[in-house]
Design a protein around this motif. Structure first.
Motif, PDB file in Angstrom:
ATOM      1  N   SER A   1       7.599  43.416  65.780  1.00 49.38           N
ATOM      2  CA  SER A   1       7.650  42.326  64.804  1.00 49.38           C
ATOM      3  C   SER A   1       6.373  41.504  64.847  1.00 49.38           C
ATOM      4  N   ALA A   2       5.866  41.257  66.046  1.00 46.47           N
ATOM      5  CA  ALA A   2       4.636  40.477  66.188  1.00 46.47           C
ATOM      6  C   ALA A   2       3.453  41.214  65.569  1.00 46.47           C
ATOM      7  N   MET A   3       3.374  42.530  65.796  1.00 48.29           N
ATOM      8  CA  MET A   3       2.276  43.313  65.224  1.00 48.29           C
ATOM      9  C   MET A   3       2.370  43.333  63.701  1.00 48.29           C
ATOM     10  N   GLU A   4       3.597  43.495  63.210  1.00 48.41           N
ATOM     11  CA  GLU A   4       3.805  43.549  61.761  1.00 48.41           C
ATOM     12  C   GLU A   4       3.450  42.218  61.111  1.00 48.41           C
ATOM     13  N   GLU A   5       3.873  41.124  61.735  1.00 47.42           N
ATOM     14  CA  GLU A   5       3.593  39.812  61.156  1.00 47.42           C
ATOM     15  C   GLU A   5       2.106  39.491  61.241  1.00 47.42           C
TER      16      GLU A   5
ATOM     17  N   ALA B   1       5.190  46.650  71.748  1.00 47.76           N
ATOM     18  CA  ALA B   1       5.159  47.295  70.435  1.00 47.76           C
ATOM     19  C   ALA B   1       4.895  48.794  70.552  1.00 47.76           C
ATOM     20  N   SER B   2       5.379  49.536  69.557  1.00 45.97           N
ATOM     21  CA  SER B   2       5.134  50.975  69.516  1.00 45.97           C
ATOM     22  C   SER B   2       3.634  51.238  69.350  1.00 45.97           C
ATOM     23  N   LYS B   3       3.203  52.419  69.763  1.00 50.09           N
ATOM     24  CA  LYS B   3       1.781  52.746  69.718  1.00 50.09           C
ATOM     25  C   LYS B   3       1.228  52.679  68.297  1.00 50.09           C
ATOM     26  N   VAL B   4       1.995  53.155  67.327  1.00 49.27           N
ATOM     27  CA  VAL B   4       1.501  53.152  65.955  1.00 49.27           C
ATOM     28  C   VAL B   4       1.293  51.726  65.449  1.00 49.27           C
TER      29      VAL B   4
ATOM     30  N   GLN C   1       0.674  49.078  67.401  1.00 51.19           N
ATOM     31  CA  GLN C   1      -0.470  48.535  68.142  1.00 51.19           C
ATOM     32  C   GLN C   1      -1.779  49.036  67.555  1.00 51.19           C
ATOM     33  N   ASP C   2      -1.836  50.330  67.290  1.00 51.47           N
ATOM     34  CA  ASP C   2      -3.065  50.910  66.761  1.00 51.47           C
ATOM     35  C   ASP C   2      -3.431  50.289  65.418  1.00 51.47           C
ATOM     36  N   ARG C   3      -2.430  50.047  64.598  1.00 54.00           N
ATOM     37  CA  ARG C   3      -2.673  49.451  63.291  1.00 54.00           C
ATOM     38  C   ARG C   3      -3.250  48.038  63.439  1.00 54.00           C
ATOM     39  N   ALA C   4      -2.674  47.268  64.377  1.00 60.43           N
ATOM     40  CA  ALA C   4      -3.162  45.900  64.592  1.00 60.43           C
ATOM     41  C   ALA C   4      -4.563  45.905  65.192  1.00 60.43           C
ATOM     42  N   ARG C   5      -4.804  46.795  66.144  1.00 62.25           N
ATOM     43  CA  ARG C   5      -6.123  46.828  66.804  1.00 62.25           C
ATOM     44  C   ARG C   5      -7.221  47.299  65.860  1.00 62.25           C
ATOM     45  N   ALA C   6      -6.849  48.032  64.835  1.00 62.24           N
ATOM     46  CA  ALA C   6      -7.842  48.515  63.867  1.00 62.24           C
ATOM     47  C   ALA C   6      -8.208  47.453  62.839  1.00 62.24           C
ATOM     48  N   ASN C   7      -7.468  46.361  62.826  1.00 62.39           N
ATOM     49  CA  ASN C   7      -7.717  45.296  61.846  1.00 62.39           C
ATOM     50  C   ASN C   7      -8.751  44.319  62.411  1.00 62.39           C
ATOM     51  N   GLU C   8      -9.877  44.204  61.733  1.00 65.89           N
ATOM     52  CA  GLU C   8     -10.978  43.373  62.230  1.00 65.89           C
ATOM     53  C   GLU C   8     -10.646  41.889  62.280  1.00 65.89           C
ATOM     54  N   LYS C   9      -9.640  41.461  61.517  1.00 70.30           N
ATOM     55  CA  LYS C   9      -9.278  40.051  61.501  1.00 70.30           C
ATOM     56  C   LYS C   9      -8.423  39.631  62.702  1.00 70.30           C
ATOM     57  N   ILE C  10      -7.906  40.626  63.428  1.00 71.46           N
ATOM     58  CA  ILE C  10      -6.986  40.322  64.524  1.00 71.46           C
ATOM     59  C   ILE C  10      -7.735  40.267  65.852  1.00 71.46           C
ATOM     60  N   LYS C  11      -7.555  39.154  66.574  1.00 69.00           N
ATOM     61  CA  LYS C  11      -8.117  38.946  67.902  1.00 69.00           C
ATOM     62  C   LYS C  11      -6.979  38.983  68.924  1.00 69.00           C
TER      63      LYS C  11
END
Length: 318
Positions: free
Chosen positions: A155-159, A181-184, A186-196
């Motif tokens: 939920s945290a990654m999605e939000e 969070a599931s790997k998929v 996490q990977d989606r969040a880590r690939a987003n340049e806006k997320i620290k």
């Protein structure tokens, strides 16, 4: 012992809509309002995504208008909360505030789900003024601003990913180095340049200027260093807890506690008991979907009572 054809436990968009529809069907519902009459929307300032309000509407105003609409058609309301329920008895029995007992032919559960909170200073005071538990509801208000997401699950990654559509920067804060969070996700969040990322820290305090959030103070779990992360908003995403404990396991629920309903209906595992809103919806949790499910519950109750018309439960003593 007072008898009612229909009792609704809980308010909010689901409970109020169920009350409106069942009252218009001349079922004279009694609504037990719970500890927070109006539900989570009473803690929300402006609601901009409820259809029909071009310029938005204040959450408490929307809930009050729904209540008045239900009262107009004959619904009655009582402050208090259900402390005991016996859904196997016929008629069913509901105890309110451990003192008043009712018998009912049909029961609608709209008790909602409570967002889990951090329990830190400043959190409760700033709800609706920078602290939120719903990115879908409030993300729009943080366009081009810095926000923090507290949590490490899906939920945290999605939000966090959703908030990047609006915010200039999103920081995920989690108390451990590893995420749940599931790997998929996490990977989606880590690939987003806006997320620290700020991991392995304990959230200590929501910081504000008295009117709006200005940051989150955290403590590094390894070094014990304390620092304040600047932010215009803090989103708490550590899960929700459906308000079903009072049922004492009498209905089928999922592993978390959300009530299981049958197919597209509001019917539960026990005949005569119906569920709507966040108490059975772990996916959408929106005001409009809750209202829609409240409508379904009232219609299901009406059909159920028509089919049960031959049972004079109101005269039963069992």
């Amino acid at each position: 012992m007072e008898h009612r054809k229909v009792m609704i436990l809980g308010t909010g968009p689901a409970g109020y809509t169920a009350a409106i529809y069942s009252a218009r069907a001349n079922l004279e519902p009694l609504v037990i309002e719970g500890e927070e009459p109006g539900g989570q929307l009473t803690l929300t300032t402006e609601v901009e995504n409820f259809p029909g309000f071009v310029d938005g509407v204040m959450g408490p105003e929307l809930m009050e208008n729904m209540k008045k609409q239900a009262e107009r058609f004959g619904a009655t309301f009582r402050r208090g909360r259900a402390t005991a329920v016996d859904v196997k008895a016929r008629p069913m029995r509901v105890t309110v505030d451990k003192e008043t007992e009712y018998t009912v032919d049909a029961l609608i559960l709209a008790t909602g789900a409570s967002a889990k909170m951090l329990g830190i200073p400043g959190e409760h005071d700033m709800i609706g003024r920078g602290v939120s538990t719903c990115a879908t509801c409030d993300g729009f208000f943080f366009r081009n601003k810095k926000v923090i997401i507290v949590g490490g699950g899906d939920s945290a990654m999605e939000e966090a990913t959703f908030l990047t559509k609006f915010a200039s920067e999103v920081t995920i804060v989690h108390r451990r180095e590893e995420l749940r969070a599931s790997k998929v996700m996490q990977d989606r969040a880590r690939a987003n340049e806006k997320i620290k990322w700020v991991l392995n820290v304990t959230s200590e305090e929501i910081v504000s200027d008295g009117n709006k959030v200005t940051g989150l103070t955290v403590v590094d779990n390894a070094t014990k260093e304390r620092k304040t992360l600047p932010a215009d908003g803090v989103f708490i995403a550590i899960g929700h807890q459906p308000n079903t404990a009072f049922l004492a396991g009498q209905l089928e629920t999922d592993d978390v506690g959300y009530i299981v309903t049958k197919g597209a209906t509001s019917e539960t595992s026990v005949e005569g008991v119906f569920a709507c809103g966040d108490v059975m919806d772990s996916r959408y949790r929106q005001a409009i979907t809750a209202a829609g499910s409240g409508c379904k519950a009232a219609i299901d109750v009406e059909k159920y009572l028509e089919g049960s018309a031959t049972h004079d439960w109101s005269m039963s003593t069992t």
